[in-house]
Design a protein around this motif. Structure first.
Motif, PDB file in Angstrom:
ATOM      1  N   ASP A 107       0.662  -0.970   0.017  1.00  0.00           N
ATOM      2  CA  ASP A 107       0.118   0.102   0.172  1.00  0.00           C
ATOM      3  C   ASP A 107       0.864   1.256   0.120  1.00  0.00           C
ATOM      4  O   ASP A 107       0.498   2.436  -0.487  1.00  0.00           O
ATOM      5  N   VAL A 108       2.147   1.193   0.566  1.00  0.00           N
ATOM      6  CA  VAL A 108       3.128   2.346   0.469  1.00  0.00           C
ATOM      7  C   VAL A 108       3.413   3.019  -0.915  1.00  0.00           C
ATOM      8  O   VAL A 108       3.736   4.170  -1.009  1.00  0.00           O
ATOM      9  N   MET A 109       3.254   2.164  -1.686  1.00  0.00           N
ATOM     10  CA  MET A 109       3.619   2.429  -3.415  1.00  0.00           C
ATOM     11  C   MET A 109       2.908   3.720  -3.907  1.00  0.00           C
ATOM     12  O   MET A 109       3.379   4.423  -4.382  1.00  0.00           O
ATOM     13  N   VAL A 110       1.461   3.819  -3.404  1.00  0.00           N
ATOM     14  CA  VAL A 110       0.715   4.766  -3.818  1.00  0.00           C
ATOM     15  C   VAL A 110       1.190   6.019  -3.616  1.00  0.00           C
ATOM     16  O   VAL A 110       1.315   7.085  -4.240  1.00  0.00           O
ATOM     17  N   ASP A 111       1.901   6.257  -2.367  1.00  0.00           N
ATOM     18  CA  ASP A 111       2.431   7.787  -1.895  1.00  0.00           C
ATOM     19  C   ASP A 111       3.776   7.926  -2.294  1.00  0.00           C
ATOM     20  O   ASP A 111       4.284   8.933  -1.956  1.00  0.00           O
ATOM     21  N   ILE A 112       4.724   6.705  -2.837  1.00  0.00           N
ATOM     22  CA  ILE A 112       5.976   6.944  -3.182  1.00  0.00           C
ATOM     23  C   ILE A 112       6.202   7.201  -4.505  1.00  0.00           C
ATOM     24  O   ILE A 112       5.655   6.490  -5.480  1.00  0.00           O
ATOM     25  N   ASN A 123      -0.264   8.304  17.137  1.00  0.00           N
ATOM     26  CA  ASN A 123      -1.255   9.358  16.273  1.00  0.00           C
ATOM     27  C   ASN A 123      -1.121   9.011  14.804  1.00  0.00           C
ATOM     28  O   ASN A 123      -2.027   8.938  14.254  1.00  0.00           O
ATOM     29  N   ARG A 124       0.082   8.769  14.349  1.00  0.00           N
ATOM     30  CA  ARG A 124       0.013   8.307  12.721  1.00  0.00           C
ATOM     31  C   ARG A 124      -0.679   7.232  12.479  1.00  0.00           C
ATOM     32  O   ARG A 124      -1.336   7.345  11.605  1.00  0.00           O
ATOM     33  N   LEU A 125      -0.767   6.107  13.346  1.00  0.00           N
ATOM     34  CA  LEU A 125      -1.397   5.065  13.028  1.00  0.00           C
ATOM     35  C   LEU A 125      -2.832   5.327  13.349  1.00  0.00           C
ATOM     36  O   LEU A 125      -3.753   4.722  12.061  1.00  0.00           O
ATOM     37  N   CYS A 126      -3.507   5.927  14.205  1.00  0.00           N
ATOM     38  CA  CYS A 126      -4.694   6.060  14.559  1.00  0.00           C
ATOM     39  C   CYS A 126      -5.349   7.032  13.895  1.00  0.00           C
ATOM     40  O   CYS A 126      -6.658   7.289  13.477  1.00  0.00           O
ATOM     41  N   PHE A 184       4.090   0.780  12.825  1.00  0.00           N
ATOM     42  CA  PHE A 184       4.091   0.854  14.476  1.00  0.00           C
ATOM     43  C   PHE A 184       4.581  -0.435  15.144  1.00  0.00           C
ATOM     44  O   PHE A 184       5.428  -0.337  16.068  1.00  0.00           O
ATOM     45  N   VAL A 185       4.645  -1.519  14.344  1.00  0.00           N
ATOM     46  CA  VAL A 185       5.060  -2.646  15.138  1.00  0.00           C
ATOM     47  C   VAL A 185       6.622  -2.588  15.136  1.00  0.00           C
ATOM     48  O   VAL A 185       7.435  -2.979  16.273  1.00  0.00           O
ATOM     49  N   ILE A 232      -8.117  -1.800  14.558  1.00  0.00           N
ATOM     50  CA  ILE A 232      -6.711  -1.507  14.113  1.00  0.00           C
ATOM     51  C   ILE A 232      -6.631  -2.748  12.707  1.00  0.00           C
ATOM     52  O   ILE A 232      -6.835  -3.900  13.291  1.00  0.00           O
ATOM     53  N   ASN A 233      -6.655  -2.334  11.624  1.00  0.00           N
ATOM     54  CA  ASN A 233      -6.193  -3.153  10.460  1.00  0.00           C
ATOM     55  C   ASN A 233      -4.950  -3.672  10.460  1.00  0.00           C
ATOM     56  O   ASN A 233      -3.940  -2.711  10.228  1.00  0.00           O
ATOM     57  N   LYS A 234      -4.722  -4.802  10.940  1.00  0.00           N
ATOM     58  CA  LYS A 234      -3.311  -5.331  11.093  1.00  0.00           C
ATOM     59  C   LYS A 234      -2.461  -5.632   9.752  1.00  0.00           C
ATOM     60  O   LYS A 234      -1.536  -6.162   9.981  1.00  0.00           O
ATOM     61  N   ARG A 235      -3.345  -5.616   8.705  1.00  0.00           N
ATOM     62  CA  ARG A 235      -2.815  -5.923   7.578  1.00  0.00           C
ATOM     63  C   ARG A 235      -2.183  -4.887   6.707  1.00  0.00           C
ATOM     64  O   ARG A 235      -1.545  -4.969   5.559  1.00  0.00           O
ATOM     65  N   ASN A 236      -2.324  -3.837   7.051  1.00  0.00           N
ATOM     66  CA  ASN A 236      -1.846  -2.534   6.465  1.00  0.00           C
ATOM     67  C   ASN A 236      -0.606  -1.970   6.652  1.00  0.00           C
ATOM     68  O   ASN A 236      -0.032  -2.465   7.749  1.00  0.00           O
TER      69      ASN A 236
END
Length: 275
Positions: free
Chosen positions: A56-61, A265-268, A198-199, A188-192
């Motif tokens: 999913d990160v590819m969209v913003d990079i 905060n960034r996660l939530c 965060f982990v 929280i969606n743990k697959r994104n």
């Protein structure tokens, strides 16, 4: 081989002839209607064994940034005699993208363990310095020298020898996630990718805590402003701090809570938007 999912205009998820998934980068390969048979001549670079959390990160990079971080990771592999995760290109791209945004906003958060990284991880710090110069030259910015240490930390975390994470840590992170979900009243969606990021932070925090090398800094003013600005994240940090103290004897100081508040905060913030 077949392209099956568009990650951005120049990056697609593919399946090779043996059924293995991989990421391919090439000019315009994401514009085609999917799925389609992709030719080897269209591909400039392939990335195997990438964690799905990072798709999913590819969209913003931007493609330019992926090319740049690929160059950095290639350099790291030449300099360090340890296997580096295939996902490192994309975790580092996300970090640098965020660093560039912080630079534009004139937000500079100090890294108190910078001195330790320079002298305890000389090879990784060398990669960090190389990467910092590359970023500054490529984007015509002046990121601080501490950014070399941040990048070095990403390389350290990407080294395969760092992947032997204990079941105890995983269970604690799960409990911490539940604390955050209760305070924010979200699932929280743990697959994104946001959760994966965060982990990663929590694993590194637990390692520091167990070694009694918690962050120490002069960011007190920033911490106090965050307490006021992000009350829910602050409440989470206090509950997590109490949990870690009882569970494993880790006493989080205000500096560690500062970084924890930022990550929560960034996660939530994004999770709440998706509710």
């Amino acid at each position: 081989m077949k392209a099956v999912r568009r990650l951005n205009n120049n990056v697609v998820l593919c399946i090779d002839d043996k059924g293995n998934e991989f990421i391919a980068r090439g000019k315009g390969i994401g514009f085609h209607e999917l799925p389609y048979e992709i030719k080897l001549s269209q591909i400039e670079r392939t990335y195997y064994n990438v964690d799905k959390h990072f798709f999913d990160v590819m969209v913003d990079i931007s493609d330019d940034l992926i090319i740049l971080t690929t160059k950095i990771i290639d350099y790291a592999r030449d300099q360090i005699d340890v296997a580096i995760s295939s996902s490192a290109v994309f975790t580092l791209a996300d970090h640098i993208n965020f660093a560039l945004k912080r630079y534009q906003e004139n937000l500079n958060v100090k890294l108190p363990i910078a001195y330790d990284i320079q002298y305890l991880f000389e090879e990784e710090y060398k990669v960090g310095k190389y990467a910092l110069k590359l970023v500054n030259d490529s984007y015509h910015v002046h990121l601080s020298q501490e950014e070399a240490c941040y990048i070095a930390m990403h390389i350290i975390n990407a080294e395969e020898k760092q992947k032997d994470e204990s079941l105890e840590d995983e269970q604690m992170i799960e409990k911490i996630t539940q604390i955050i979900e209760r305070v924010y009243q979200i699932c929280i969606n743990k697959r994104n990718f946001n959760y994966s990021r965060f982990v990663t932070h929590m694993h590194y925090l637990l390692k520091r805590g167990k070694k009694k090398t918690l962050v120490k800094s002069k960011n007190k003013k920033i911490y106090q402003s965050l307490v006021t600005e992000y009350p829910k994240s602050y409440k989470c940090s206090e509950l997590i701090s109490e949990y870690l103290k009882k569970q494993v004897g880790i006493y989080l100081n205000d500096e560690e809570k500062l970084y924890l508040i930022l990550h929560i905060n960034r996660l939530c913030e994004r999770e709440e938007c998706n509710q």
